[in-house]
Design a protein around this motif. Structure first.
Motif, short mmCIF file in Angstrom:
data_model
loop_
_atom_site.label_atom_id
_atom_site.label_comp_id
_atom_site.label_asym_id
_atom_site.label_seq_id
_atom_site.Cartn_x
_atom_site.Cartn_y
_atom_site.Cartn_z
N LEU A 446 0.83 -1.21 0.00
CA LEU A 446 0.00 0.00 0.00
C LEU A 446 0.87 1.26 0.00
N ALA A 447 2.00 1.19 0.69
CA ALA A 447 2.90 2.35 0.72
C ALA A 447 3.59 2.57 -0.62
N ALA A 448 3.69 1.52 -1.43
CA ALA A 448 4.34 1.64 -2.74
C ALA A 448 3.37 2.02 -3.85
N MET A 449 2.07 1.93 -3.61
CA MET A 449 1.10 2.23 -4.65
C MET A 449 1.07 3.73 -4.92
N PRO A 450 0.99 4.13 -6.18
CA PRO A 450 1.03 5.56 -6.51
C PRO A 450 -0.31 6.24 -6.28
N CYS A 588 -5.46 9.64 -16.36
CA CYS A 588 -4.08 9.24 -16.10
C CYS A 588 -4.10 7.76 -15.75
N LEU A 589 -3.67 6.93 -16.69
CA LEU A 589 -3.79 5.49 -16.57
C LEU A 589 -2.42 4.87 -16.33
N CYS A 590 -2.36 3.96 -15.39
CA CYS A 590 -1.13 3.21 -15.09
C CYS A 590 -1.29 1.79 -15.60
N ASP A 591 -0.28 1.30 -16.31
CA ASP A 591 -0.40 -0.03 -16.92
C ASP A 591 0.03 -1.16 -15.99
N GLY A 595 -6.61 0.15 -9.97
CA GLY A 595 -7.25 1.05 -9.03
C GLY A 595 -6.48 2.31 -8.73
N CYS A 596 -5.39 2.57 -9.44
CA CYS A 596 -4.59 3.77 -9.22
C CYS A 596 -4.77 4.81 -10.32
N ASP A 597 -5.69 4.56 -11.25
CA ASP A 597 -5.93 5.52 -12.32
C ASP A 597 -6.67 6.74 -11.78
N LYS A 598 -6.47 7.85 -12.45
CA LYS A 598 -7.06 9.11 -12.01
C LYS A 598 -7.83 9.75 -13.15
#
Length: 674
Positions: A446-450, A588-591, A595-598
């Motif tokens: 969780l601490a590493a998730m952007p 803003c999509l992460c590949d 659940g970290c997209d904005k």
């Protein structure tokens, strides 16, 4: 021209020089790069990633990292260089200037009696009558006799003392640094030498060049085959649902080249039974659907089954033959998915806009493959619009744990992240049933998730407001924050057998029209390049507005500081559409993370251009505004949530974009009437 022996003596020196000139600076450059390389660890440190072995710093791993082809070649070249130095210094005698005193073992200026005494002594040792050795005879004739004659003959000695040679002044000699056997060519060896020179010097490089060009002609600059790109362009559709992206993705020519063996039939049949529920087969016509699935190209069938094995984390059941193919499929996946994404956002209509829906589907497929989470886990379930996919990427999580947390009203990843660390640890241990070590692993991930935030503005440079036909510039600051304080990090992906960097894509799109106006890749790994890019963009923008040098320098300094704090500046341009109000969204999509997209809403008002080309004063008062998700005052159209599309897209593939556009247009008209 120098004789053959002198030429042969120069050959090792010639090779030594050719080898040392490029080798020394290249080695120094490699050492400098290794010394200045950052050693900060950015990979996940949970126990699950440690057991995966991807980041293990064992002795074997260090040796294998060193024993690359380039490093081994570099070491081999230095060994050859050292051998040449030893040969030149100790074995091969370089051609020396004729030194009669040295040959007779005397000091310069020795008397005639000393010269005769030394000559008689050497004659006893090397004269043919005393020593039958042919080499001794040659040495006596070529060196001792000539040295004695040069020192006893008045004319020769005068020439030697005056010009350094018994024969007087010597002219310039030119030699060829080639071995002796290449210079002594007779009729038989000359033909073989000619064939060797033609073969090694002409035919071999020509064959290598032809093979290289033939292979490279198949691939683009991104190492993707041209046939793959043609296949992706042909099968890409604007209304392609995320659940159908898999059907396009597996049609890569790289996957067709993976062999399909007869011995693979039985394990593939077993794998099909294990992953059948994830293949989107119509349960009402299951027999015909299965027959249709197996009638596909064997390479497509094998590729999809292996990818489904990754999504369901069933790779441990694969036999050794399929395991190598499985790793090959996953190794190619990130590269092919990136090209598929670029094709989905490729400008197609007259306005140069791509397609949003398939682009989102490609990123979702990439996230699922990296995190080894099935696509069905994205369906709405348990009151969560995100599904359980975002939870399954966490270590030690399962469906049962997600259900336990749902009873405590923790239904989304955001709900779990918002809980204080101490309370969350208690929740994971007492409610979810994890051990303290497992809960600590969850905290690390969780601490590493952007946590991504986007600040975006659109403006026409040098003008107030935006009129139709203007070239509009988008400025977007994308910021990534993590609980561990890092800016760039490798994602937690223990089930993916290769290193995978995070890639972020920023899209400015019109969800109603299914159009992507701007798409750019955002990287957080290279800070130096990001500082240069942001500084250049800010400087050009300020100078175009006529700012003073002091203001420009202040803006550039502020931009560089912001980049070093974890932000990236994205600049893009597009042509303003026709007059009207547009509810755009930036995605803003992460590949690599789920659940970290904005998603950020951007209201854009385009004014009508006047006949004289000037801008109306009253209209200028309204500027484009930016609002975050959930902000007060959003229209119903703006409240569309990106994650809410999963229910339709992964079950019934959703309604077509035309129907959505018509429905939203009707809602907008109702709001305007009210």
């Amino acid at each position: 021209m120098a004789d053959a022996e002198e030429n042969s003596a120069l050959f090792p020196i010639f090779i030594l020089t050719l080898l040392a000139l490029p080798l020394l600076p290249y080695t120094l450059l490699r050492i400098y790069n290794a010394a200045t390389k950052k050693t900060k660890s950015i990979h996940c440190r949970c126990s699950v990633c440690a057991r995966s072995g991807k980041y293990r710093k064992s002795i074997f791993k260090r040796i294998s990292n060193f024993s690359t082809y380039s490093n081994l070649t570099l070491v081999l070249l230095w060994v050859i260089l050292a051998g040449l130095v030893y040969y030149v210094k100790h074995v091969n005698r370089e051609v020396q200037t004729f030194e009669p005193f040295s040959i007779l073992g005397l000091e310069p200026g020795a008397s005639d009696s000393e010269i005769k005494k030394s000559y008689r002594k050497l004659s006893v040792q090397y004269h043919p009558d005393k020593n039958p050795d042919p080499e001794a005879h040659n040495y006596f004739v070529e060196y001792i006799s000539k040295a004695y004659q040069a020192l006893t003959d008045p004319v020769s000695r005068e020439n030697y003392e005056k010009y350094g040679h018994p024969d007087g002044r010597q002219g310039l000699q030119v030699g060829i640094a080639l071995p002796k056997f290449l210079l002594n060519i007779d009729g038989s060896s000359g033909g073989w030498l000619l064939l060797a020179i033609v073969g090694v010097g002409i035919l071999l490089p020509l064959i290598i060049a032809v093979v290289y060009l033939r292979q490279s002609a198949k691939y683009t600059g991104n190492h993707v085959m041209h046939d793959t790109l043609r296949s992706y362009v042909y099968h890409m559709k604007p209304s392609l649902a995320p659940s159908k992206v898999m059907d396009v993705f597996i049609k890569a020519s790289e996957y067709v080249e993976i062999p399909v063996r007869r011995s693979d039939d039985e394990p593939l049949q077993k794998l099909f039974l294990a992953v059948r529920s994830e293949l989107n087969l119509d349960s009402k016509n299951i027999k015909s659907e299965q027959a249709k699935f197996w009638k596909q190209h064997p390479a497509f069938v094998k590729t999809e089954l292996l990818i489904q094995a990754q999504l369901l984390r069933d790779s441990a059941l694969l036999p050794p033959a399929l395991e190598s193919d499985f790793k090959r499929v996953l190794e190619l996946a990130p590269r092919l998915l990136e090209e598929l994404f670029k094709i989905s956002v490729m400008p197609r209509n007259p306005y140069g806009r791509g397609w949003l829906r398939p682009a989102i589907g490609v990123v979702e497929l990439s996230q699922s493959i990296i995190q080894a989470v099935p696509l069905s886990a994205r369906k709405v379930s348990g009151g969560s619009p995100e599904g359980i996919a975002c939870f399954l990427q966490l270590p030690h999580f399962s469906d049962a744990i997600v259900k336990k947390l749902a009873r405590k009203k923790v239904r989304t990843l955001a709900d779990l992240q918002e809980i204080a660390e101490g309370e969350r640890s208690e929740l994971l241990t007492q409610v979810a049933g994890l051990t303290e070590d497992e809960a600590a692993d969850v905290e690390l991930v969780l601490a590493a998730m952007p946590n991504v935030t986007v600040e975006i503005t659109c403006e026409t440079e040098g003008e107030e407001g935006i009129q139709e036909g203007d070239i509009v510039t988008m400025y977007a600051w994308v910021t990534v924050k993590r609980g561990n304080g890092q800016t760039a990090a490798l994602p937690h992906a223990p089930s993916f057998p290769f290193h995978k960097d995070e890639n972020f894509w920023l899209l400015l799109a019109d969800p109603v029209a299914n159009e992507v106006w701007i798409s750019q890749k955002v990287s957080f790994s290279d800070e130096a390049a990001a500082v240069v890019a942001a500084s250049t963009a800010v400087r050009e923008a300020r100078e175009a507005l006529g700012a003073s040098p002091g203001e420009v320098n202040a803006a550039v300094t502020a931009a560089a500081a912001r980049v070093r704090a974890g932000s990236r500046l994205v600049v893009g341009k597009f042509q303003a559409p026709a007059e009207g109000n547009y509810a755009l969204c930036s995605f803003c999509l992460c590949d690599a993370w789920i659940g970290c997209d904005k998603k950020t809403v951007l209201k854009l008002k385009v004014l009508k251009r006047s006949r004289a080309g000037t801008r109306g004063g009253a209209a200028n008062a309204e500027e484009p505004s930016v609002a975050e998700d959930g902000a007060a005052g959003e229209d119903d159209e703006d409240k569309e949530d990106y994650d809410e599309d999963y229910e339709s897209e992964y079950s019934d593939d959703g309604e077509p974009p035309e129907a959505k556009r018509a429905s939203n247009s009707a809602d907008s008209a109702t709001d305007d009437d009210s």
